[in-house]
Design a protein around this motif. Structure first.
Motif, PDB file in Angstrom:
ATOM      1  N   ASP A  58      10.004   3.110  -5.630  1.00  0.00           N
ATOM      2  CA  ASP A  58       9.813   1.768  -5.093  1.00  0.00           C
ATOM      3  C   ASP A  58      11.195   1.126  -5.024  1.00  0.00           C
ATOM      4  OD1 ASP A  58       9.355  -0.888  -4.537  1.00  0.00           O
ATOM      5  OD2 ASP A  58       7.708  -1.116  -5.956  1.00  0.00           O
ATOM      6  N   GLN A 199       7.071  -2.544   2.820  1.00  0.00           N
ATOM      7  CA  GLN A 199       6.153  -1.611   2.177  1.00  0.00           C
ATOM      8  C   GLN A 199       4.713  -2.020   2.477  1.00  0.00           C
ATOM      9  OE1 GLN A 199       7.364  -0.070  -1.654  1.00  0.00           O
ATOM     10  NE2 GLN A 199       9.051  -1.547  -1.770  1.00  0.00           N
ATOM     11  N   LEU A 204       0.487  -1.277  -1.942  1.00  0.00           N
ATOM     12  CA  LEU A 204       1.001  -2.046  -3.079  1.00  0.00           C
ATOM     13  C   LEU A 204      -0.149  -2.569  -3.936  1.00  0.00           C
ATOM     14  CD1 LEU A 204       3.778  -4.088  -1.217  1.00  0.00           C
ATOM     15  CD2 LEU A 204       4.175  -2.286  -2.919  1.00  0.00           C
ATOM     16  N   TYR A 207      -2.312   0.444  -5.716  1.00  0.00           N
ATOM     17  CA  TYR A 207      -1.685   1.138  -6.847  1.00  0.00           C
ATOM     18  C   TYR A 207      -0.967   0.182  -7.798  1.00  0.00           C
ATOM     19  CZ  TYR A 207      -2.804   5.190  -4.012  1.00  0.00           C
ATOM     20  OH  TYR A 207      -3.470   6.141  -3.272  1.00  0.00           O
ATOM     21  N   ALA A 209       1.315  -2.201  -7.733  1.00  0.00           N
ATOM     22  CA  ALA A 209       2.749  -1.939  -7.671  1.00  0.00           C
ATOM     23  C   ALA A 209       3.598  -2.862  -8.533  1.00  0.00           C
ATOM     24  CB  ALA A 209       3.218  -2.030  -6.221  1.00  0.00           C
ATOM     25  N   ASP A 210       3.121  -4.069  -8.802  1.00  0.00           N
ATOM     26  CA  ASP A 210       3.942  -5.039  -9.534  1.00  0.00           C
ATOM     27  C   ASP A 210       3.695  -5.032 -11.041  1.00  0.00           C
ATOM     28  OD1 ASP A 210       4.811  -5.719  -7.043  1.00  0.00           O
ATOM     29  OD2 ASP A 210       3.496  -7.459  -6.853  1.00  0.00           O
ATOM     30  N   TYR A 224       2.333   3.394  -8.224  1.00  0.00           N
ATOM     31  CA  TYR A 224       2.917   3.242  -6.883  1.00  0.00           C
ATOM     32  C   TYR A 224       4.378   3.679  -6.873  1.00  0.00           C
ATOM     33  CZ  TYR A 224       4.677   1.266  -2.559  1.00  0.00           C
ATOM     34  OH  TYR A 224       5.276   1.122  -1.331  1.00  0.00           O
ATOM     35  N   ALA A 225       5.132   3.226  -7.850  1.00  0.00           N
ATOM     36  CA  ALA A 225       6.569   3.485  -7.883  1.00  0.00           C
ATOM     37  C   ALA A 225       6.891   4.951  -8.124  1.00  0.00           C
ATOM     38  CB  ALA A 225       7.230   2.633  -8.960  1.00  0.00           C
ATOM     39  N   HIS A 228       3.272   6.985  -5.107  1.00  0.00           N
ATOM     40  CA  HIS A 228       2.640   6.538  -3.857  1.00  0.00           C
ATOM     41  C   HIS A 228       3.505   5.599  -3.016  1.00  0.00           C
ATOM     42  CE1 HIS A 228      -1.094   8.313  -5.332  1.00  0.00           C
ATOM     43  NE2 HIS A 228      -0.889   7.681  -6.485  1.00  0.00           N
ATOM     44  N   PRO A 229       4.804   5.812  -2.898  1.00  0.00           N
ATOM     45  CA  PRO A 229       5.612   4.931  -2.058  1.00  0.00           C
ATOM     46  C   PRO A 229       5.144   5.020  -0.601  1.00  0.00           C
ATOM     47  CG  PRO A 229       6.826   6.925  -2.573  1.00  0.00           C
ATOM     48  CD  PRO A 229       5.585   6.954  -3.420  1.00  0.00           C
TER      49      PRO A 229
END
Length: 559
Positions: A58, A199, A204, A207, A209-210, A224-225, A228-229
């Protein structure tokens, strides 16, 4: 640029050195499709020798060069850089314009673009990305996690610190309007940096992402990072085989631009430069970055294509004023500048085309001043200044990094040795400390432990703020300019220059600042600009060397 908080800061442009040597992969396996364009064979695998493992995938949470190298192949930004230059160019945004005050920016977007998961790229997706950055919470706000956002946009939506970003709105499906809180010379160039890639909002969310979690002095990143980018680029994520030290990307058949001829793109992690060279010579890889300048001619003679980038970097001799009171005296810092024989160092330690740096930006960046105070090698002058400052018996803890090759510092040990010898000739006692780049060196530098140290920077953009603003814009930086009365003044002046919307006036402000930095402040000593190279087999076509190390491998063909 692998960047846990206690390791690198963004301006080191650090390359991670974790990971083990990998099994050899075939570099030239051809597919059955044949050559569709006549400009190079269709298909095959391009294998590139990487100097280190990527931190994650990511790019928002990355600061290391190896992560960015991989991310550039999978993601696109609203803008990019014209190949071989630092000039901004259209990418996912076909065009843009701003109001005269530089606060409101309107981007016209490419139509028909899809993310790798099949979802549409549109103005809503643009705003979702901007809002994602602005609304990060908890550990994700750490400058060790979102360093590029913090450096370029400042604060977040919680309002703890002011932010450059104000809002984003979708005027229609193909028009996004971004509003800033102040004018800045960085915008929109920074939107071409991997950290600000577009992205997939759907991926995001899917998954999480944050969801970054702090774990001691490090961080745990979500699925995600790591797995799954999802971008819009010419390559899609395939797999990361940590055991074999390889990252595999695959062709994106639905790419919006010119589709890559390659079937696969493989990054093989080989931390040792000699091992990378041997892997190229044996045919295990098709190319690698930062060949030793001493090997350029022999590689050319052996039939390899050595491509030299323009020198868009700086090596500097860092001075920390925190622990050693003598270093807070301008005369002492001037003495150090006169004591270092930079001309001889450039001739003896750096590749052809390197030159002595007179200030902290190269000549090609707007704001470069021809008439800054210069510090030619003068041993007697150095000794005189030390005596006037009552520092003739000066002792310095001098750090240099091992297990690393940087574009501006091809052989840290030899560069250290040359500078240390110069300082000793001036009567300075040197206490030598060496640590691995990712094994304590950068951590100690960031924590202000060395008195003096070697570091550098490869520019992200052609903005002067990306150089001297990055180095000196924060009063409590690694030079600890906050230990001096002028630290806050310099930071304030840099902020004023960056916010000036008129280019001519802005360049004039930066020229004045470069004069002051070199005459009144001298917080560190600029040493050199050096042209780094990359090397590939002669049957590899389509790579354009970038001063930003922003090479895209989508146009590559083999055969």
């Amino acid at each position: 640029m692998v960047h846990s908080r206690t390791a690198q800061r963004r301006w080191t442009a650090a390359i991670g050195l974790t990971g083990a040597a990998a099994l050899a992969l075939s570099a030239c396996a051809q597919s059955e499709r044949g050559d569709e364009s006549g400009a190079g064979k269709q298909g095959g695998t391009f294998t590139f020798g990487a100097a280190g493992a990527p931190k994650l995938f990511d790019p928002l949470f990355a600061t290391d060069g190896e992560t960015f190298r991989v991310a550039r192949q999978m993601f696109d930004g609203l803008t990019t850089f014209k190949p071989g230059t630092a000039e901004p160019a259209p990418s996912l945004a076909e065009s843009w314009e701003s109001t005269p005050d530089g606060l409101t920016w309107t981007f016209k977007l490419r139509q028909g673009v899809k993310f790798h998961d099949g979802t549409a790229f549109d103005a809503q997706a643009v705003c979702a990305n901007f809002d994602r950055w602005y609304n990060l919470k908890g550990a994700a706000q750490s400058d060790a996690v979102s360093q590029y956002y913090v450096d370029n946009f400042g604060g977040f939506s919680d309002g703890a610190k002011p932010s450059l970003y104000k809002s984003c709105s979708a005027k229609d499906a193909n028009t996004a309007e971004v509003v800033l809180t102040s004018s800045t010379s960085k915008f929109p160039d920074i939107l071409g940096l991997p950290s600000f890639s577009m992205q997939s909002p759907a991926a995001l969310k899917q998954y999480d992402a944050d969801n970054v979690q702090a774990q001691g002095d490090s961080f745990v990143f979500p699925a995600y990072a790591n797995e799954h980018p999802t971008g819009t680029g010419p390559f899609k994520f395939g797999k990361y085989d940590k055991a074999n030290g390889t990252v595999e990307l695959v062709r994106n058949d639905d790419y919006w631009g010119e589709k890559t001829k390659l079937d696969k793109l493989v990054f093989r992690i080989i931390p040792d430069e000699t091992a990378r060279k041997q892997a190229l010579q044996s045919g295990d890889i098709d190319g690698f970055d930062f060949p030793n300048a001493a090997d350029w001619e022999s590689l050319k003679s052996a039939g390899f294509n050595v491509q030299v980038r323009p020198a868009f970097n700086i090596l500097y001799f860092g001075i920390n004023q925190k622990n050693n009171p003598a270093l807070r005296d301008l005369k002492v810092r001037q003495a150090l500048a006169h004591a270092i024989n930079r001309e001889q160092l450039v001739k003896s330690q750096l590749p052809e085309g390197a030159e002595v740096a007179t200030q902290f930006i190269p000549k090609t960046v707007g704001g470069f001043a021809d008439d800054v105070t210069k510090y030619p090698y003068d041993l007697n002058k150095a000794k005189q200044l030390l005596a006037e400052a009552n520092a003739s018996n000066l002792t310095l803890k001098f750090y240099w990094p091992s297990e690393v090759t940087r574009p501006y510092m091809p052989n840290p040990k030899d560069i250290y040795g040359a500078i240390a010898a110069d300082l000793q000739q001036a009567g300075i006692t040197i206490e030598t400390v060496t640590k691995p780049w990712n094994g304590g060196y950068l951590t100690d530098v960031d924590q202000g432990i060395p008195d003096v140290f070697l570091l550098g920077w490869t520019g992200d953009t052609g903005s002067a703020d990306n150089w001297i603003g990055t180095f000196f814009g924060n009063p409590e930086n690694r030079f600890n300019t906050g230990a001096a009365t002028w630290g806050n003044d310099l930071a304030a002046q840099l902020k004023t220059a960056d916010a000036e919307p008129d280019r001519t006036k802005r360049y004039g402000l930066y020229e004045d600042l470069n004069r002051k930095i070199m005459s009144e402040y001298l917080p560190a000593i600029p040493v050199s600009h050096s042209p780094p190279a990359l090397v590939v087999k002669n049957n590899v076509k389509g790579i354009v060397p970038s001063p930003l190390t922003d090479e895209k491998f989508g146009p590559v063909s083999i055969g």
